[in-house]
Design an enzyme around this catalytic site. Structure first.
Site, PDB file in Angstrom:
ATOM      1  N   HIS A 127     -34.429  31.258 -70.839  1.00  0.00           N
ATOM      2  CA  HIS A 127     -33.393  31.551 -69.850  1.00  0.00           C
ATOM      3  C   HIS A 127     -32.263  32.369 -70.465  1.00  0.00           C
ATOM      4  O   HIS A 127     -31.682  33.244 -69.815  1.00  0.00           O
ATOM      5  CB  HIS A 127     -32.858  30.237 -69.273  1.00  0.00           C
ATOM      6  CG  HIS A 127     -31.879  30.421 -68.161  1.00  0.00           C
ATOM      7  ND1 HIS A 127     -32.200  31.055 -66.978  1.00  0.00           N
ATOM      8  CD2 HIS A 127     -30.578  30.067 -68.046  1.00  0.00           C
ATOM      9  CE1 HIS A 127     -31.149  31.074 -66.179  1.00  0.00           C
ATOM     10  NE2 HIS A 127     -30.149  30.492 -66.808  1.00  0.00           N
ATOM     11  N   LYS A 190     -23.700  38.004 -56.925  1.00  0.00           N
ATOM     12  CA  LYS A 190     -23.932  36.710 -56.283  1.00  0.00           C
ATOM     13  C   LYS A 190     -22.825  35.736 -56.647  1.00  0.00           C
ATOM     14  O   LYS A 190     -22.349  35.716 -57.779  1.00  0.00           O
ATOM     15  CB  LYS A 190     -25.293  36.169 -56.756  1.00  0.00           C
ATOM     16  CG  LYS A 190     -25.661  34.787 -56.249  1.00  0.00           C
ATOM     17  CD  LYS A 190     -26.893  34.273 -56.970  1.00  0.00           C
ATOM     18  CE  LYS A 190     -26.586  33.921 -58.413  1.00  0.00           C
ATOM     19  NZ  LYS A 190     -27.732  33.309 -59.108  1.00  0.00           N
ATOM     20  N   ARG A 192     -22.226  31.652 -56.657  1.00  0.00           N
ATOM     21  CA  ARG A 192     -22.866  30.346 -56.499  1.00  0.00           C
ATOM     22  C   ARG A 192     -21.787  29.283 -56.307  1.00  0.00           C
ATOM     23  O   ARG A 192     -20.959  29.052 -57.179  1.00  0.00           O
ATOM     24  CB  ARG A 192     -23.712  30.022 -57.727  1.00  0.00           C
ATOM     25  CG  ARG A 192     -24.544  28.748 -57.577  1.00  0.00           C
ATOM     26  CD  ARG A 192     -25.293  28.429 -58.863  1.00  0.00           C
ATOM     27  NE  ARG A 192     -26.301  29.414 -59.201  1.00  0.00           N
ATOM     28  CZ  ARG A 192     -27.537  29.415 -58.715  1.00  0.00           C
ATOM     29  NH1 ARG A 192     -27.893  28.488 -57.841  1.00  0.00           N
ATOM     30  NH2 ARG A 192     -28.401  30.326 -59.083  1.00  0.00           N
ATOM     31  N   ASP A 220     -36.710  28.329 -58.940  1.00  0.00           N
ATOM     32  CA  ASP A 220     -36.734  26.885 -58.723  1.00  0.00           C
ATOM     33  C   ASP A 220     -36.716  26.595 -57.216  1.00  0.00           C
ATOM     34  O   ASP A 220     -37.753  26.431 -56.578  1.00  0.00           O
ATOM     35  CB  ASP A 220     -35.554  26.231 -59.423  1.00  0.00           C
ATOM     36  CG  ASP A 220     -35.617  24.715 -59.414  1.00  0.00           C
ATOM     37  OD1 ASP A 220     -36.457  24.159 -58.682  1.00  0.00           O
ATOM     38  OD2 ASP A 220     -34.820  24.071 -60.130  1.00  0.00           O
ATOM     39  N   ALA A 222     -35.760  28.777 -55.051  1.00  0.00           N
ATOM     40  CA  ALA A 222     -36.034  30.101 -54.460  1.00  0.00           C
ATOM     41  C   ALA A 222     -34.921  30.571 -53.533  1.00  0.00           C
ATOM     42  O   ALA A 222     -35.061  31.601 -52.873  1.00  0.00           O
ATOM     43  CB  ALA A 222     -37.374  30.120 -53.714  1.00  0.00           C
ATOM     44  N   GLY A 223     -33.798  29.865 -53.493  1.00  0.00           N
ATOM     45  CA  GLY A 223     -32.690  30.269 -52.646  1.00  0.00           C
ATOM     46  C   GLY A 223     -32.117  31.616 -53.036  1.00  0.00           C
ATOM     47  O   GLY A 223     -31.857  32.467 -52.183  1.00  0.00           O
TER      48      GLY A 223
END
Length: 310
Positions: A127, A190, A192, A220, A222-223
């Site tokens: 990651h 984005k 969050r 994960d 998929a959002g």
């Protein structure tokens, strides 16, 4: 060389075994009635170069414990060198303190693997690349980009492509694939609000009439991908696909992908596919067994692994 497979992703381990033409070492990895893990290596490993293949995917804690106990069994069996092969490194998203009194679990897991007795780690698409520094033993971080690029060229060609990073943190990964394909790059800005929930704010780059390919390391819920696909379509994208290395796809992720504008979600087999993934109409798998097998062979023969990144 000896290969030992945990229970997390047996099909991938068997595929790697076929690529290397090395049979999997016989081992008994089972649970007691209270779910305590017990490992018994059923072949002699004294003086051997042993590779333990185990993704720490769901159930993450069980699979991690299997890995640690297997490494300990090999160490006590006098294996010459033990390499932990983690196609998917769980806990990698906890790579920094996100607030007061929160853990850095990726570092803790690295400590556990090292303390158990691993001499080396082989993983794929961490990651954050800096996680390699959490280990005090040699760590090779393979990238799935060559596998993705080959599939993109075979299915879509190189014309009219726009590689898209779903967030600012993934720009380096997306840029690497864009460079290989000689394609343009766009970025999703984005915000969050809380874990597992994302809101697309802006698209940086002109995607009008382009075949967009979202590139990420983990999907994960998929959002993020689905919101990004909606934003790209609203801004005139001709088509939207996603290439993601690790398909965690928890909860209702597969259904969410099916209802989204994504024409296809392509993941690797670093995590064993669930039944929902296998029957999904727009989720497809690419195997990374040849890539991992080549890396294992090079490590065993003391050859360069870095050339696999080219």
């Amino acid at each position: 060389m000896k290969l030992i497979a945990g229970n997390s992703n047996r099909p991938l381990a068997e595929a790697i075994s076929v690529c290397l033409k090395v049979p999997l070492t016989k081992a008994s990895i089972r649970r007691f009635s209270d779910m305590e893990v017990f490992v018994e290596i059923l072949e002699n490993v004294r003086g051997e170069d042993v590779f333990v293949i185990q993704s720490t995917s769901y159930p993450a804690n069980d699979n991690l414990m299997e890995l640690l106990v297997t490494i300990d069994a090999l160490r006590r069996g006098s294996a010459r060198r033990i390499t932990a092969v983690l196609p998917y490194y769980g806990y990698a998203r906890q790579d920094r303190k996100t607030g007061p009194r929160t853990p850095i679990s990726a570092k803790l897991v690295a400590n556990l693997i090292t303390t158990a007795g691993a001499n080396r780690v082989l993983t794929m698409d961490l990651h954050a690349g800096q996680i390699q520094g959490f280990f005090d033993i040699p760590t090779d971080n393979l990238v799935a980009a060559p596998v993705f690029v080959q599939d993109i060229e075979a299915t879509m060609g190189r014309d009219n492509l726009m590689i898209v990073s779903p967030d600012v943190g993934g720009v380096v990964r997306a840029r690497a694939i864009a460079k290989r394909l000689d394609a343009d790059l766009a970025i999703i800005d984005k915000r969050r609000e809380r874990a597992g929930v994302s809101e697309v704010m802006n698209v940086i780059g002109d995607v009008t009439g382009r075949d967009c390919i979202l590139v990420d390391d983990i999907v994960d819920s998929a959002g993020t991908l689905c919101n990004a696909a909606v934003a790209l379509k609203e801004r005139g994208a001709k088509s939207v696909r996603a290439y993601v290395t690790h398909g965690v796809l928890s909860g209702g992720a597969v259904a969410r992908v099916a209802q989204s504008p994504l024409e296809a979600l392509i993941t690797t087999d670093s995590i064993q596919a669930t039944e929902a993934v296998r029957v999904s109409r727009n989720v497809r798998h690419l195997t990374v067994a040849p890539l991992i097998a080549e890396a294992i062979e090079r490590i065993s023969n003391e050859k360069s692994v870095s050339s696999l990144f080219d």
